[in-house]
Write a protein that holds these residues in place. Sequence first.
Motif, PDB file in Angstrom:
ATOM      1  N   LEU A  26      -9.763  -0.479  -4.721  1.00  0.00           N
ATOM      2  CA  LEU A  26      -8.544  -0.012  -4.071  1.00  0.00           C
ATOM      3  C   LEU A  26      -7.681  -1.191  -3.616  1.00  0.00           C
ATOM      4  O   LEU A  26      -6.483  -1.226  -3.880  1.00  0.00           O
ATOM      5  CB  LEU A  26      -8.904   0.890  -2.885  1.00  0.00           C
ATOM      6  CG  LEU A  26      -7.722   1.461  -2.108  1.00  0.00           C
ATOM      7  CD1 LEU A  26      -6.963   2.447  -2.986  1.00  0.00           C
ATOM      8  CD2 LEU A  26      -8.209   2.147  -0.856  1.00  0.00           C
ATOM      9  N   PHE A  27      -8.311  -2.158  -2.935  1.00  0.00           N
ATOM     10  CA  PHE A  27      -7.554  -3.334  -2.501  1.00  0.00           C
ATOM     11  C   PHE A  27      -7.017  -4.115  -3.697  1.00  0.00           C
ATOM     12  O   PHE A  27      -5.894  -4.613  -3.674  1.00  0.00           O
ATOM     13  CB  PHE A  27      -8.416  -4.247  -1.626  1.00  0.00           C
ATOM     14  CG  PHE A  27      -8.538  -3.754  -0.214  1.00  0.00           C
ATOM     15  CD1 PHE A  27      -7.422  -3.417   0.521  1.00  0.00           C
ATOM     16  CD2 PHE A  27      -9.780  -3.626   0.382  1.00  0.00           C
ATOM     17  CE1 PHE A  27      -7.535  -2.954   1.825  1.00  0.00           C
ATOM     18  CE2 PHE A  27      -9.911  -3.167   1.682  1.00  0.00           C
ATOM     19  CZ  PHE A  27      -8.790  -2.835   2.405  1.00  0.00           C
ATOM     20  N   GLY A  28      -7.815  -4.227  -4.751  1.00  0.00           N
ATOM     21  CA  GLY A  28      -7.359  -4.918  -5.956  1.00  0.00           C
ATOM     22  C   GLY A  28      -6.170  -4.222  -6.589  1.00  0.00           C
ATOM     23  O   GLY A  28      -5.222  -4.861  -7.027  1.00  0.00           O
ATOM     24  N   GLY A  29      -6.211  -2.906  -6.626  1.00  0.00           N
ATOM     25  CA  GLY A  29      -5.091  -2.145  -7.186  1.00  0.00           C
ATOM     26  C   GLY A  29      -3.829  -2.288  -6.360  1.00  0.00           C
ATOM     27  O   GLY A  29      -2.725  -2.422  -6.898  1.00  0.00           O
ATOM     28  N   ILE A  30      -3.985  -2.288  -5.041  1.00  0.00           N
ATOM     29  CA  ILE A  30      -2.821  -2.463  -4.165  1.00  0.00           C
ATOM     30  C   ILE A  30      -2.223  -3.843  -4.354  1.00  0.00           C
ATOM     31  O   ILE A  30      -0.999  -3.991  -4.473  1.00  0.00           O
ATOM     32  CB  ILE A  30      -3.229  -2.212  -2.699  1.00  0.00           C
ATOM     33  CG1 ILE A  30      -3.541  -0.729  -2.482  1.00  0.00           C
ATOM     34  CG2 ILE A  30      -2.133  -2.663  -1.740  1.00  0.00           C
ATOM     35  CD1 ILE A  30      -4.170  -0.424  -1.141  1.00  0.00           C
ATOM     36  N   LEU A  31      -3.076  -4.876  -4.396  1.00  0.00           N
ATOM     37  CA  LEU A  31      -2.568  -6.239  -4.583  1.00  0.00           C
ATOM     38  C   LEU A  31      -1.894  -6.407  -5.943  1.00  0.00           C
ATOM     39  O   LEU A  31      -0.859  -7.071  -6.060  1.00  0.00           O
ATOM     40  CB  LEU A  31      -3.704  -7.252  -4.426  1.00  0.00           C
ATOM     41  CG  LEU A  31      -4.227  -7.449  -3.013  1.00  0.00           C
ATOM     42  CD1 LEU A  31      -5.420  -8.396  -3.014  1.00  0.00           C
ATOM     43  CD2 LEU A  31      -3.144  -7.970  -2.092  1.00  0.00           C
ATOM     44  N   ALA A  32      -2.462  -5.798  -6.980  1.00  0.00           N
ATOM     45  CA  ALA A  32      -1.861  -5.888  -8.307  1.00  0.00           C
ATOM     46  C   ALA A  32      -0.503  -5.190  -8.338  1.00  0.00           C
ATOM     47  O   ALA A  32       0.459  -5.697  -8.929  1.00  0.00           O
ATOM     48  CB  ALA A  32      -2.797  -5.269  -9.345  1.00  0.00           C
ATOM     49  N   THR A  33      -0.397  -4.045  -7.683  1.00  0.00           N
ATOM     50  CA  THR A  33       0.873  -3.316  -7.635  1.00  0.00           C
ATOM     51  C   THR A  33       1.938  -4.124  -6.894  1.00  0.00           C
ATOM     52  O   THR A  33       3.085  -4.212  -7.342  1.00  0.00           O
ATOM     53  CB  THR A  33       0.671  -1.955  -6.942  1.00  0.00           C
ATOM     54  OG1 THR A  33      -0.360  -1.244  -7.633  1.00  0.00           O
ATOM     55  CG2 THR A  33       1.942  -1.146  -6.959  1.00  0.00           C
ATOM     56  N   ILE A  34       1.553  -4.718  -5.780  1.00  0.00           N
ATOM     57  CA  ILE A  34       2.501  -5.552  -5.026  1.00  0.00           C
ATOM     58  C   ILE A  34       2.917  -6.752  -5.864  1.00  0.00           C
ATOM     59  O   ILE A  34       4.095  -7.120  -5.895  1.00  0.00           O
ATOM     60  CB  ILE A  34       1.878  -5.988  -3.686  1.00  0.00           C
ATOM     61  CG1 ILE A  34       1.723  -4.776  -2.770  1.00  0.00           C
ATOM     62  CG2 ILE A  34       2.713  -7.063  -3.013  1.00  0.00           C
ATOM     63  CD1 ILE A  34       0.945  -5.057  -1.501  1.00  0.00           C
ATOM     64  N   GLY A  35       1.963  -7.368  -6.562  1.00  0.00           N
ATOM     65  CA  GLY A  35       2.286  -8.515  -7.415  1.00  0.00           C
ATOM     66  C   GLY A  35       3.263  -8.163  -8.519  1.00  0.00           C
ATOM     67  O   GLY A  35       4.218  -8.898  -8.786  1.00  0.00           O
ATOM     68  N   ILE A  36       3.052  -7.041  -9.171  1.00  0.00           N
ATOM     69  CA  ILE A  36       3.962  -6.603 -10.241  1.00  0.00           C
ATOM     70  C   ILE A  36       5.345  -6.314  -9.672  1.00  0.00           C
ATOM     71  O   ILE A  36       6.360  -6.672 -10.278  1.00  0.00           O
ATOM     72  CB  ILE A  36       3.378  -5.366 -10.960  1.00  0.00           C
ATOM     73  CG1 ILE A  36       2.155  -5.776 -11.765  1.00  0.00           C
ATOM     74  CG2 ILE A  36       4.417  -4.708 -11.853  1.00  0.00           C
ATOM     75  CD1 ILE A  36       1.380  -4.612 -12.340  1.00  0.00           C
TER      76      ILE A  36
END
Length: 59
Positions: A26-36
């Motif tokens: 979940l944290f990885g997905g949130i960070l990836a979304t913010i990065g994109i």
Amino acid sequence: MKKIVRYLATLLHDERGDLVQNIVLLFGGILATIGIAVILYNTITAKIANDSAGMSKLN
């Protein structure tokens, strides 16, 4: 406080680790979304700035 620490310790020692894995994903997905989103924002603003500079040179 000791209860929370014991609960977290049992989560980390859980053989399946499903909950810990879900939290990490979940944290990885949130960070990836913010990065994109940041990359897209920077790309779009740079493109707009370049287009605006080019238009002012033409006019």
